[in-house]
Design an enzyme around this catalytic site. Structure first.
Site, PDB file in Angstrom:
ATOM      1  N   ASP A   1       0.889  -1.148   0.000  1.00 44.63           N
ATOM      2  CA  ASP A   1       0.000   0.000   0.000  1.00 44.63           C
ATOM      3  C   ASP A   1       0.935   1.207   0.000  1.00 44.63           C
ATOM      4  O   ASP A   1       2.140   1.091   0.266  1.00 44.63           O
ATOM      5  CB  ASP A   1      -0.942   0.006   1.202  1.00 44.63           C
ATOM      6  CG  ASP A   1      -2.128   0.936   0.946  1.00 44.63           C
ATOM      7  OD1 ASP A   1      -2.014   1.828   0.077  1.00 44.63           O
ATOM      8  OD2 ASP A   1      -3.161   0.793   1.603  1.00 44.63           O
ATOM      9  N   TRP A   2       0.391   2.378  -0.318  1.00 48.98           N
ATOM     10  CA  TRP A   2       1.269   3.543  -0.499  1.00 48.98           C
ATOM     11  C   TRP A   2       1.914   3.934   0.841  1.00 48.98           C
ATOM     12  O   TRP A   2       1.255   4.437   1.738  1.00 48.98           O
ATOM     13  CB  TRP A   2       0.483   4.687  -1.122  1.00 48.98           C
ATOM     14  CG  TRP A   2       0.547   4.715  -2.627  1.00 48.98           C
ATOM     15  CD1 TRP A   2       0.838   5.809  -3.387  1.00 48.98           C
ATOM     16  CD2 TRP A   2       0.356   3.642  -3.555  1.00 48.98           C
ATOM     17  NE1 TRP A   2       0.849   5.463  -4.731  1.00 48.98           N
ATOM     18  CE2 TRP A   2       0.572   4.151  -4.862  1.00 48.98           C
ATOM     19  CE3 TRP A   2       0.081   2.275  -3.436  1.00 48.98           C
ATOM     20  CZ2 TRP A   2       0.476   3.359  -6.015  1.00 48.98           C
ATOM     21  CZ3 TRP A   2      -0.017   1.492  -4.578  1.00 48.98           C
ATOM     22  CH2 TRP A   2       0.187   2.036  -5.839  1.00 48.98           C
TER      23      TRP A   2
END
Ligand code: BGC
Length: 737
Positions: free
Chosen positions: A267-268
């Protein structure tokens, strides 16, 4: 060969445009895969260490660089999951302000789940995939399949409800629809991201059994049956290790047990360590927060855990280069499946077909919760003055909410949809106001609450009927990424407003737009309630069609509504079980999530899982099974008739739940193992037939680490909701000695 592939592609495109398909008919790949592995080895053998390192981490907010020297293209990512997100600046979160990036907004995934219609899920995925392809995206960051554990979770609207079977059935066709375009779906957030509060650090303590029975099945189905090409890790931890680089989850389960051959993406900003990222299964690092990590190197991306630090560890011999090579093979495989797939179609954008899919999903997903004295449908002409009250009648609900925000070309609000149908009969008053969406704090509304309320009551008093259109929205701490809701009741003074509206006009119905259950203290006092979701571009038309009776509602709830928060499984055990204490959350509800909890503990929910009314009625005939006794490898063939006994054509979702009579360990009262949605004309009957594998009756045996079906009697129920069993049949299961 090429001509054959072209013909196959053309026939597939025609075939899949047809209305209903079974997920099993859909192929996984369009390209000629036979030589891909050889081409991967060839490309890999030509790459330098620097080139390989560059492929494992971001070069911008939403891209990785490929290998320009070898002509291997950049990989472009986009959110997901309800349409293709607008463009961003290269290196920050500013909207780029392009004028050609307005998409078709599809309804939120909760709405898709509420359709209980896997064929529609395929159409949905195909439309999103086509738009992604047209916009030159290679990976669409969705769908989300985390389980709905608490109605407070800010991202439930992006997921598909509380049941692992329903979620699994709906995610597979979505993935296939997307990937048919040579665009990868990226299933997220792997795993246990069941709350937004503390998401960036909380460690989830959950039993092996609950992990396998509740939280993993949809991911497993996405990999094994959907053939998904990318998976995104979650922010939280499991076994005190961040999930985006987690040995158990990624190396052991995802890649080894399930044979996932695609790319594991963070995920970012969910990578936290170079060694762990390299060794515990991560393939691409995106979005890391580099501020403070800079050592004066030109580009911050060089400081990502999987950039220069990884190169150094490989050079120092701390991490073998073969580990990096495995990542590169996966990334190249992703490219051969997407941006180097010579057979992928060109995609399409904002088409009439996409509009139709968006509207159909919205119409099929809306759930009628209460309908005293046939309040609905409100046929045009029935009332002279219709008061529409509430901010969600006009608010742009494709905006906000975090990464699933969209910039749709068209967004028809409920008010517009209703005006198009009822014309001048409709008068509108805002009633309450919430302020603009904002990701980090709640903005106060610029309106005066008292004057909004007074105007709404004045309108309601002189109307023949009132449609209150409220619910949650995409503001921070509502249905929004990054944190959870702070309370279960409706926000912005809506409960008080509904109470007052009913006093001045008892002919008031409530229409809720939300991705979550809400408390309904006023339920007894209103004649009708409709659960609408975030319905996307054509939501206003869909809602008006259902309200007016042009469309007969057929949505069923993909999650249970507790009467009060503490009745639900996550909250029953207090803070440790939600939201956690000192960085640890303990899933004390274990396998009893959603209706499994309410049924087994005999707690009455406000509305049960699988519930939804229709403008017609359905009678269930006798349920019969093809045999009385089965082996675990068998399939139970069930059949029954469903009769539409009303005056309106409609669709019913028959749900098949299974209970075990004398299990050797605790099992939920019953579990969903099949469903079939059938359309039946007024006064007619339809035959419902379904095959359920006996193997699906198994529980996960923690000690043996395997699935077990015991010799016993099992009851299969045909039900209209998890609390409305209409027919049952007993069968026996016998393992061979
Ligand atoms: C979200 C992801 C999303 C990513 C990129 C993260 O904050 O959790 O779901 O895909 O951002 O926008």
């Amino acid at each position: 060969m090429i001509e054959e592939m072209r013909k196959l592609l053309l026939s597939l495109v025609t075939f899949f445009t047809a209305a209903s398909v079974s997920a099993d008919d859909i192929p996984l790949y369009l390209d000629d895969n036979a030589d891909i592995e050889a081409r991967i080895e060839d490309a890999l053998s030509r790459m330098t260490l620097n080139e390989k390192i560059a492929m494992c981490h971001a070069q911008s907010k939403f891209s990785t660089p490929g290998c320009p020297r070898l002509g291997i293209p950049e990989i472009w990512f986009s959110d997901g999951p309800h349409g293709v997100r607008m463009e961003f600046d290269w290196d920050d979160w500013t909207h780029a302000g392009w004028t050609n990036d307005s998409c078709t907004a599809m309804p939120a995934l909760t709405c898709l789940a509420a359709t209980f219609n896997p064929a529609l899920s395929f159409e949905y995925g195909k439309a999103v995939g086509e738009e992604a392809r047209f916009r030159k995206k290679d990976v669409i960051l969705g769908p989300g399949v985390n389980i709905y554990r608490t109605p407070l979770s800010g991202r439930n609207f992006e997921y598909m409800g509380e049941d692992p079977y329903l979620t699994s059935e709906m995610v597979v066709p979505y993935i296939k629809g997307v990937q048919l375009n040579g665009v990868a779906a990226c299933m997220k957030h792997f795993v246990l991201n069941n709350q937004e509060k503390y998401r960036d650090h909380v460690n989830v303590n959950v039993s092996e059994r609950a992990l396998n029975e509740i939280y993993l099945p949809a991911f497993k189905a996405g990999v094994e049956k959907g053939g998904v090409w990318a998976v995104m890790g979650s922010y939280n931890k499991f076994k005190n290790q961040f999930c985006s680089h987690n040995d158990t989850l990624i190396n052991q389960i995802l890649k080894k047990e399930w044979g996932f051959d695609g790319v594991m993406i963070t995920d970012w900003g969910s990578a936290h360590d170079t060694y762990q990222s390299a060794m515990y299964g991560l393939d691409i690092e995106m979005g890391s927060w580099t501020n403070g990590l800079t050592w004066g190197v030109s580009s911050a991306y060089d400081n990502y855990y999987m950039a220069e630090p990884l190169k150094r560890k490989i050079r120092d011999g701390e991490i073998p280069e073969s580990v990096l090579d495995d990542k590169i093979r996966r990334i190249l495989r992703l490219s051969f499946r997407t941006n180097m797939n010579r057979f992928r179609p060109y995609g399409s954008f904002q088409t009439e077909e996409h509009a139709q899919v968006a509207q159909k999903v919205a119409e099929e997903g809306i759930v009628l919760l209460k309908n005293k004295d046939n309040f609905f449908p409100v046929a045009p002409g029935r009332y002279k003055k219709i008061a529409v009250i509430g901010e969600n009648a006009v608010k742009r609900l494709t905006q906000g909410g975090g990464s699933s925000e969209l910039k749709p070309k068209v967004e028809i609000s409920p008010l517009q949809g209703l005006r198009d149908l009822y014309g001048d009969a409709v008068e509108f008053s805002l009633g309450y106001a919430s302020g603009e969406p904002n990701y980090s704090y709640e903005l106060p509304s610029p309106y005066n609450a008292d004057s909004l309320r007074t105007a709404a009551l004045e309108l309601a008093a002189r109307a023949d009927v009132v449609l209150f259109i409220g619910g949650l929205n995409k503001n921070f701490t509502q249905d929004c990424e990054g944190d959870d809701r702070r309370f279960y009741h409706l926000p912005f003074g809506q409960d008080e407003l509904i109470n007052d509206l009913v006093k001045v006009n008892p002919n008031t119905a409530v229409v809720l737009l939300s991705g979550n259950a809400v408390e309904m203290s006023w339920l007894e006092d209103v004649p009708a309630v409709m659960q609408s979701w975030y319905l996307g571009s054509y939501g206003g038309c869909a809602l008006a069609n259902v309200i007016s009776g042009k469309v007969n509602p057929s949505g069923k709830l993909p999650f249970s509504y507790p009467v009060k928060l503490e009745d639900g499984s996550a909250h029953y055990f207090g803070e440790e079980s939600y939201p956690g204490v000192d960085g640890q959350v303990y899933y004390k509800d274990d396998i009893l999530v959603g209706y499994r909890w309410f049924d087994t503990k005999k707690i009455k929910p406000l509305f049960p899982f699988g519930y939804g009314l229709s403008y017609t009625g359905f009678d269930y005939g006798k349920l019969s099974a093809d045999k009385r006794e089965y082996a675990p490898a068998d399939t139970v063939k069930l059949s029954m008739e469903v009769a539409n006994v009303g005056k309106t054509d409609g669709a019913e979702t028959v749900q098949f739940y299974v209970s075990q009579k004398n299990p050797s360990i605790m099992r939920p009262a019953k579990e969903l193992k099949g469903f079939k949605k059938v359309f039946v004309k007024a006064g007619e009957k339809a035959n419902v037939e379904i095959e359920i594998p006996v193997a699906s009756f198994a529980f996960y045996d923690e000690a043996e680490r395997k699935w077990v079906v015991e010799d016993d009697t099992f009851t299969i129920h045909a039900a209209a909701s998890s609390a409305d069993i209409r027919e049952s049949v007993n069968i026996k299961v016998k393992n061979k000695k």
